[in-house]
Design a protein around this motif. Structure first.
Motif, PDB file in Angstrom:
ATOM      1  N   MET A 176     -16.127  25.971 -14.722  1.00  0.00           N
ATOM      2  CA  MET A 176     -14.764  26.684 -14.635  1.00  0.00           C
ATOM      3  C   MET A 176     -14.872  28.328 -14.702  1.00  0.00           C
ATOM      4  O   MET A 176     -15.973  28.768 -14.883  1.00  0.00           O
ATOM      5  N   GLY A 177     -14.012  28.939 -13.844  1.00  0.00           N
ATOM      6  CA  GLY A 177     -13.923  30.360 -13.347  1.00  0.00           C
ATOM      7  C   GLY A 177     -12.617  30.822 -13.170  1.00  0.00           C
ATOM      8  O   GLY A 177     -11.813  30.139 -12.759  1.00  0.00           O
ATOM      9  N   ALA A 178     -12.725  32.055 -12.802  1.00  0.00           N
ATOM     10  CA  ALA A 178     -11.755  32.680 -12.369  1.00  0.00           C
ATOM     11  C   ALA A 178     -12.164  33.756 -11.346  1.00  0.00           C
ATOM     12  O   ALA A 178     -12.304  34.987 -11.524  1.00  0.00           O
ATOM     13  N   SER A 179     -12.340  33.277  -9.929  1.00  0.00           N
ATOM     14  CA  SER A 179     -13.055  34.220  -9.232  1.00  0.00           C
ATOM     15  C   SER A 179     -12.091  35.103  -8.278  1.00  0.00           C
ATOM     16  O   SER A 179     -11.220  34.819  -7.890  1.00  0.00           O
ATOM     17  N   TYR A 302     -24.655  26.678  -9.138  1.00  0.00           N
ATOM     18  CA  TYR A 302     -23.423  26.657  -8.274  1.00  0.00           C
ATOM     19  C   TYR A 302     -22.975  28.285  -8.362  1.00  0.00           C
ATOM     20  O   TYR A 302     -21.954  28.727  -7.682  1.00  0.00           O
ATOM     21  N   TYR A 303     -23.293  28.904  -9.418  1.00  0.00           N
ATOM     22  CA  TYR A 303     -23.139  30.368  -9.434  1.00  0.00           C
ATOM     23  C   TYR A 303     -23.491  31.169  -8.209  1.00  0.00           C
ATOM     24  O   TYR A 303     -24.543  30.925  -7.818  1.00  0.00           O
ATOM     25  N   VAL A 320     -15.790  32.741  -3.544  1.00  0.00           N
ATOM     26  CA  VAL A 320     -17.163  33.020  -4.092  1.00  0.00           C
ATOM     27  C   VAL A 320     -17.030  32.451  -5.459  1.00  0.00           C
ATOM     28  O   VAL A 320     -16.152  32.690  -6.327  1.00  0.00           O
ATOM     29  N   ASN A 321     -18.193  31.820  -5.960  1.00  0.00           N
ATOM     30  CA  ASN A 321     -18.235  31.095  -7.262  1.00  0.00           C
ATOM     31  C   ASN A 321     -18.788  32.445  -8.370  1.00  0.00           C
ATOM     32  O   ASN A 321     -19.733  32.504  -8.597  1.00  0.00           O
TER      33      ASN A 321
END
Length: 372
Positions: A176-179, A302-303, A320-321
């Motif tokens: 999960m993230g907010a790129s 995956y980073y 981009v992750n």
């Protein structure tokens, strides 16, 4: 692209998939209000060594930082997108799958990071490389499966200018993230990307330093060279300008090509040229990546790879992750990094990663009952 879903709908669909072990993806594009969802309800999640196999399909790409035989690009097919009642019936009727959880990478403590940063800076001062992007892992104990659907919704509300995502390949990863950073987007109007480098706090109104401007210029020159090498066409370039991304801001330069020029480009080749950019690797890229393999003790997984929806018509939005974390049953592991040059200071770089980690940690703290 699937229709936009309500917050309650997407939370319900995410939870069903998490409970049953169904591969799925959910996201909100930058500047958009619509929430999108897709799930693969048949077959195994596909893999390939490059994106060419998937750019004509409909689904979601997930590429690791370093693509190898053991770490290929994964592609979740969009068998259903919940655009009809039948999709909901299919999802709810799916059997539960029992899968093992991947092993956490483990955190990087301050002493270890400072040693790595000092080693990188000494190499940079010797002139072997101009820039090395050093990353670390920050762990936080909590119960992600109890709160992750709420975290996703809060990220969407808080980071309106970022690509917010929650994607799961059961038994392999839940990410999960907010790129804030576009790798490459292709639409009816053409293609676009950006160089995003140089970082300071959102409330820091001082002039950008020489180190920060150099770091950004390295990435900009590299991306321009990628376009020229692949297409022989110079893109329209705008910037650099300050760009807010959560609790930090960056220097950002944008690149664009119109539809006619973009139609002549080999998209898989351009993506391969762009990833990884010096913003997540360093420069010169080959030497910087070699330095990263020697200095960093963890697998980035995956980073700093890339991910995003592919629409089945040759169009896609890949990011981009960054500002992201991997979720486990009893913890989250956040990946944070920064670009080092010969002008870097190890302590300041550590502080920068701490600031970046707050993008996610400040958001999840109120929803998991743990103090940070």
């Amino acid at each position: 692209m699937s229709r936009g879903l309500t917050v309650s709908e997407i939370q319900e669909a995410q939870q069903i998939c998490l409970d049953k072990g169904i591969p799925f993806f959910s996201y909100r594009l930058p500047g958009c209000e619509s929430l999108c969802f897709g799930a693969q309800v048949s077959g195994d999640v596909a893999e390939a060594p490059d994106v060419a196999a998937f750019l004509g399909e409909s689904g979601f790409l997930l590429s690791p930082f370093c693509v190898t035989e053991l770490s290929p690009i994964r592609f979740i097919e969009k068998d259903i997108d919940l655009s009809s009642p039948e999709d909901w019936d299919i999802l709810k009727a799916m059997p539960s799958n029992s899968v093992s959880e991947p092993v956490p990478v483990g955190a990087t403590d301050r002493e270890e990071y400072l040693q790595q940063a000092e080693q990188a800076i000494s190499w940079l001062k010797s002139g072997k490389v101009r820039k090395i992007v050093l990353s670390r892992v920050k762990a936080h104990s909590c119960k992600p499966y109890e709160s992750v659907t709420v975290w996703f919704s809060e990220l969407c509300k808080t980071y309106t200018g970022s690509f917010v995502f929650l994607v799961s390949i059961p038994g392999e990863t839940l990410w999960m993230g907010a790129s804030p950073e576009t790798l490459l987007s292709c639409s009816d109007s053409g293609i676009c990307t950006m160089s995003l480098a140089g970082t300071k706090g959102r409330d820091d109104f001082s002039e950008w330093t020489e180190k920060e401007r150099e770091e950004q210029q390295i990435v900009t020159e590299y991306i321009e060279s990628c376009f020229l090498n692949v297409s022989r066409v110079r893109p329209e370039i705008s910037g650099p300008e300050s760009r807010l991304a959560g609790n930090v801001k960056h220097l950002c330069t944008t690149f664009a090509l119109d539809k006619e020029s973009a139609s002549k480009i080999d998209m898989p080749r351009l993506i391969a040229a762009l990833h990884p950019t010096p913003a997540v690797g360093g420069f010169p890229l080959k030497e910087a990546l070699s330095s990263i393999r020697e200095i960093e003790k963890h697998n980035r997984r995956y980073y700093a790879g890339y991910l995003g929806p592919v629409y089945g018509n040759g169009q896609f939005d890949l990011f981009v992750n960054l500002r992201s974390m991997e979720l486990f049953s009893d913890r989250v592991e956040l990946y944070v990094g920064g670009g080092l040059t010969a002008l870097s200071d190890a302590d300041e770089e550590w502080n920068e990663t701490e600031i970046k980690s707050r993008t996610l940690l400040d958001l999840i703290a109120p929803f998991n009952g743990n103090r940070l």
